[in-house]
Enzyme design. Structure first.
Site, PDB file in Angstrom:
ATOM      1  N   GLY A   1       1.001  -1.369   0.548  1.00 60.03           N
ATOM      2  CA  GLY A   1      -0.113  -0.094  -0.109  1.00 60.03           C
ATOM      3  C   GLY A   1       0.871   0.733  -0.341  1.00 60.03           C
ATOM      4  O   GLY A   1       0.341   2.143   0.353  1.00 60.03           O
ATOM      5  N   ARG A   2       2.099   1.137  -0.021  1.00 60.66           N
ATOM      6  CA  ARG A   2       2.903   2.265  -0.168  1.00 60.66           C
ATOM      7  C   ARG A   2       4.835   2.192  -0.595  1.00 60.66           C
ATOM      8  O   ARG A   2       5.435   2.795   0.008  1.00 60.66           O
ATOM      9  CB  ARG A   2       3.154   3.557   1.612  1.00 60.66           C
ATOM     10  CG  ARG A   2       3.253   2.038   2.687  1.00 60.66           C
ATOM     11  CD  ARG A   2       3.799   2.593   4.068  1.00 60.66           C
ATOM     12  NE  ARG A   2       3.635   1.947   5.167  1.00 60.66           N
ATOM     13  CZ  ARG A   2       4.706   3.411   6.249  1.00 60.66           C
ATOM     14  NH1 ARG A   2       4.696   4.079   6.790  1.00 60.66           N
ATOM     15  NH2 ARG A   2       4.985   1.979   7.299  1.00 60.66           N
TER      16      ARG A   2
ATOM     17  N   LYS B   1       9.815   1.637   0.215  1.00 60.98           N
ATOM     18  CA  LYS B   1       8.788   2.114   1.158  1.00 60.98           C
ATOM     19  C   LYS B   1       8.455   3.510   1.647  1.00 60.98           C
ATOM     20  O   LYS B   1       9.082   4.094   2.267  1.00 60.98           O
ATOM     21  CB  LYS B   1       9.703   1.683   2.536  1.00 60.98           C
ATOM     22  CG  LYS B   1       8.014   1.041   3.289  1.00 60.98           C
ATOM     23  CD  LYS B   1       9.122   0.134   4.751  1.00 60.98           C
ATOM     24  CE  LYS B   1       7.563  -0.266   6.002  1.00 60.98           C
ATOM     25  NZ  LYS B   1       8.102  -0.894   6.821  1.00 60.98           N
TER      26      LYS B   1
ATOM     27  N   ASP C   1      -1.926   6.939   2.466  1.00 64.37           N
ATOM     28  CA  ASP C   1      -2.031   8.051   1.813  1.00 64.37           C
ATOM     29  C   ASP C   1      -0.511   7.677   0.902  1.00 64.37           C
ATOM     30  O   ASP C   1      -0.228   8.269   0.083  1.00 64.37           O
ATOM     31  CB  ASP C   1      -0.992   9.269   2.283  1.00 64.37           C
ATOM     32  CG  ASP C   1      -0.728   9.006   3.563  1.00 64.37           C
ATOM     33  OD1 ASP C   1      -0.032   7.843   3.772  1.00 64.37           O
ATOM     34  OD2 ASP C   1      -0.181   9.978   4.324  1.00 64.37           O
ATOM     35  N   GLY C   2       0.045   6.243   1.053  1.00 57.54           N
ATOM     36  CA  GLY C   2       1.268   5.875   0.661  1.00 57.54           C
ATOM     37  C   GLY C   2       2.730   6.186   0.655  1.00 57.54           C
ATOM     38  O   GLY C   2       3.886   6.811   0.777  1.00 57.54           O
TER      39      GLY C   2
ATOM     40  N   ARG D   1      14.977  -0.266   1.078  1.00 58.80           N
ATOM     41  CA  ARG D   1      14.792  -1.920   2.106  1.00 58.80           C
ATOM     42  C   ARG D   1      15.506  -3.158   1.131  1.00 58.80           C
ATOM     43  O   ARG D   1      15.038  -2.938  -0.460  1.00 58.80           O
ATOM     44  CB  ARG D   1      13.252  -2.396   2.888  1.00 58.80           C
ATOM     45  CG  ARG D   1      13.930  -3.826   3.067  1.00 58.80           C
ATOM     46  CD  ARG D   1      12.025  -4.322   3.184  1.00 58.80           C
ATOM     47  NE  ARG D   1      11.527  -4.400   4.027  1.00 58.80           N
ATOM     48  CZ  ARG D   1      10.217  -4.172   4.917  1.00 58.80           C
ATOM     49  NH1 ARG D   1       9.288  -4.721   3.841  1.00 58.80           N
ATOM     50  NH2 ARG D   1      10.008  -3.670   5.878  1.00 58.80           N
TER      51      ARG D   1
ATOM     52  N   ASP E   1       0.983 -11.117   6.904  1.00 54.40           N
ATOM     53  CA  ASP E   1       2.111 -10.600   6.182  1.00 54.40           C
ATOM     54  C   ASP E   1       3.463 -10.448   6.325  1.00 54.40           C
ATOM     55  O   ASP E   1       4.301  -9.932   5.592  1.00 54.40           O
ATOM     56  CB  ASP E   1       0.813  -9.834   5.549  1.00 54.40           C
ATOM     57  CG  ASP E   1       0.718  -8.741   6.751  1.00 54.40           C
ATOM     58  OD1 ASP E   1       0.066  -9.840   7.535  1.00 54.40           O
ATOM     59  OD2 ASP E   1       1.135  -7.844   6.713  1.00 54.40           O
TER      60      ASP E   1
ATOM     61  N   ASP F   1       9.881  -6.555   8.274  1.00 58.33           N
ATOM     62  CA  ASP F   1       9.026  -5.194   8.698  1.00 58.33           C
ATOM     63  C   ASP F   1       8.682  -5.318  10.255  1.00 58.33           C
ATOM     64  O   ASP F   1       8.493  -5.145  10.980  1.00 58.33           O
ATOM     65  CB  ASP F   1       7.431  -5.417   8.585  1.00 58.33           C
ATOM     66  CG  ASP F   1       6.892  -5.294   6.789  1.00 58.33           C
ATOM     67  OD1 ASP F   1       7.423  -5.075   6.091  1.00 58.33           O
ATOM     68  OD2 ASP F   1       5.984  -6.334   7.078  1.00 58.33           O
TER      69      ASP F   1
END
Length: 492
Positions: free
Chosen positions: A97-98, A118, A130-131, A181, A257, A267
């Site tokens: 999503g971002r 990221k 908003d990404g 990353r 995830d 993450d």
């Protein structure tokens, strides 16, 4: 997996984008959204060198342009990956999503790494987001991931953080940032769950074959490569979580995830390192029920691997009942593998070269004593390697004194000299971890005063966690009682 195109461009990139050659239901092709006024916040020169990149070039304007998403490097094919996940036990469809995967860089030695931005803008998977990303959480991931690497724990790495020159609106306006990353891959349990939720059996087979070719080509020789994949992923997750426990690390959001099949920690959101020992320690503000507490991490890893096994059932065997039997047989090995690796690690942390049946109680009794007295996990284990114990309240406790005598007696039953035990302990008990208050201190200086010297000093200390570094003794100190309890936040 070998590169098919070994052309090297100016900054040293050597992209070969095998994931982008998979069926397009696994991703969306999309470039990052450019930002207004990017600046380099921090650049990982040593990682850049290890990747075979042109470090001097990427440390300047060229790197700022690429790491901000304003310039797509030659050979890159940006995509946003689709995946799903069980988040705190509840299934949902997700995706990048971002984040944008620029592509897969092949090093001069033939290693393949994902290069992902990221915080690089909205995607079809952004939903209401908003990404974008905030400077603090991106620097936090940089610190923790590099500390984990120095500790010898399999992890994604951080190549750079750039500020965007644009505010990101959360509760208040905050400085925007983008993290670069580096990962062996971003294939998650949730990637397989995404396909399973759609009933895409062919997709599961394709992704499983790709995962084997990319990460575990030796499994191609197995009688049942997909079953061998399940077993290998299980073993890698056991090993990873055991390593977390040995350094007091709490991931905080072990959703499916956030479980990479390659076995890397990934993450770093609401993660933190434990100070005083308590198996029920939770730092994450969103983990109200303690689902991902310190001592629950092995069970959660097993739960996640079980979800992975469920996605593989259609390819494990043509007969459903036989597929379930094969999966269950593999999953049943988790507890024994965990117990063996956990005990092997704790023996090393206690300087034990040999095995005895009573070692389990010796280990557990120490942890119980530490919990009852709120002893610092890292410092206690490190200090046990000293010839003379520090004069602290915990080491004067009668319960510890009794345990210490048992341990000393246990050491005498080994042929190895005491100094060999001490050396073994120093190699397995870090002197330095990313103490939560030190991390917050570095982030505050960077965000509020644009002073990165505190962060750079912290990174320098954390790069040698097993060295004594007496000149940096203050970084070993736990937080003052006034700063407890510590709480972490997701940062999304």
């Amino acid at each position: 997996m070998k590169a098919t195109d070994n052309t090297t461009t100016g900054p040293g990139w050597n992209f070969d984008n095998s994931y982008a050659r998979l069926p397009d239901y696994l991703y969306t092709r999309l470039d990052p959204t450019p930002v207004r006024a990017p600046q380099m916040a921090i650049f990982n020169s040593s990682l850049s060198d290890a990747l075979g990149l042109a470090t001097n070039t990427l440390a300047g304007d060229e790197g700022v342009a690429i790491f901000s998403g304003n310039r797509i490097p030659e050979g890159a094919q940006p995509i946003c990956q689709a995946y799903a996940g069980h988040q705190f036990g509840y299934f949902t469809m997700l995706g990048d999503g971002r984040a944008h995967l620029l592509g897969e860089h092949i090093t001069p030695t033939g290693q393949r790494f994902d290069i992902q931005l990221k915080g690089s803008g909205r995607t079809p998977f952004s939903r209401s987001g908003d990404g974008r990303a905030v400077l603090g959480p991106m620097l936090r991931e940089y610190i923790i991931s590099e500390a984990m690497h120095a500790l010898g724990i399999s992890t994604t790495r951080s190549l750079a953080v750039v500020t965007t020159g644009e505010p990101v609106y959360r509760e208040t306006p905050l400085p925007g940032a983008i993290l670069t990353r580096v990962a062996a891959s971003h294939i998650r349990v949730g990637t397989f769950e995404y396909l399973a939720a759609q009933g895409n059996r062919d997709g599961i087979r394709t992704l499983a074959e790709y995962t084997i070719h990319r990460h575990f080509p030796e499994l191609l020789q197995a009688d049942n490569p997909f079953l061998a994949l399940l077993q290998t992923v299980l073993e890698k997750q056991v090993e990873l979580v055991v390593r977390w426990l040995h350094v007091g690390f709490i991931h905080g959001v072990m959703n499916t995830d956030n479980m990479a099949l390659c076995g890397e920690s990934i993450d770093y959101g609401p993660c933190a390192f434990m100070d005083s020992y308590d198996p029920d320690t939770v730092f994450s503000s969103i983990d109200q029920d303690g689902r991902y507490a310190f001592a629950r991490q092995p069970a959660m890893a097993q739960w996640n691997v079980t979800r992975f096994a469920e996605t593989l059932l259609p390819v494990l065997h043509d007969e459903g009942e036989k597929a379930v039997e094969l999966a269950n047989r593999s999953l049943a090995t988790f507890p024994d593998i965990f117990q063996r690796l956990r005990m092997d690690g704790m023996r090393a942390k206690l300087g034990l070269f040999t095995k005895e049946d009573a070692d389990m109680s010796l280990m557990q009794d120490l942890l119980t004593c530490m919990q009852q007295n709120q002893a610092d996990y890292t410092n206690t284990l490190r200090d046990l390697a000293l010839e003379t114990l520090p004069d602290t309240p915990f080491f004067r406790e009668p319960s510890f004194t009794a345990w210490h005598q048992r341990w000393q007696t246990r050491l005498t039953r080994q042929e190895e000299p005491v100094e060999a035990s001490r050396a073994l302990m120093r190699a397995h008990n870090p002197a330095f971890i990313p103490r939560n208050h030190r991390v917050e201190e570095a982030l505050a200086a960077a965000q509020e005063r644009h002073d990165f010297t505190v962060l750079e000093k912290l990174l320098e200390v954390l790069s040698r966690p097993y060295d004594d570094q007496p000149e940096h003794a203050e970084y070993r100190q736990p937080p003052p009682p006034s700063e407890k309890p510590y709480q972490t936040f997701c940062g999304t």
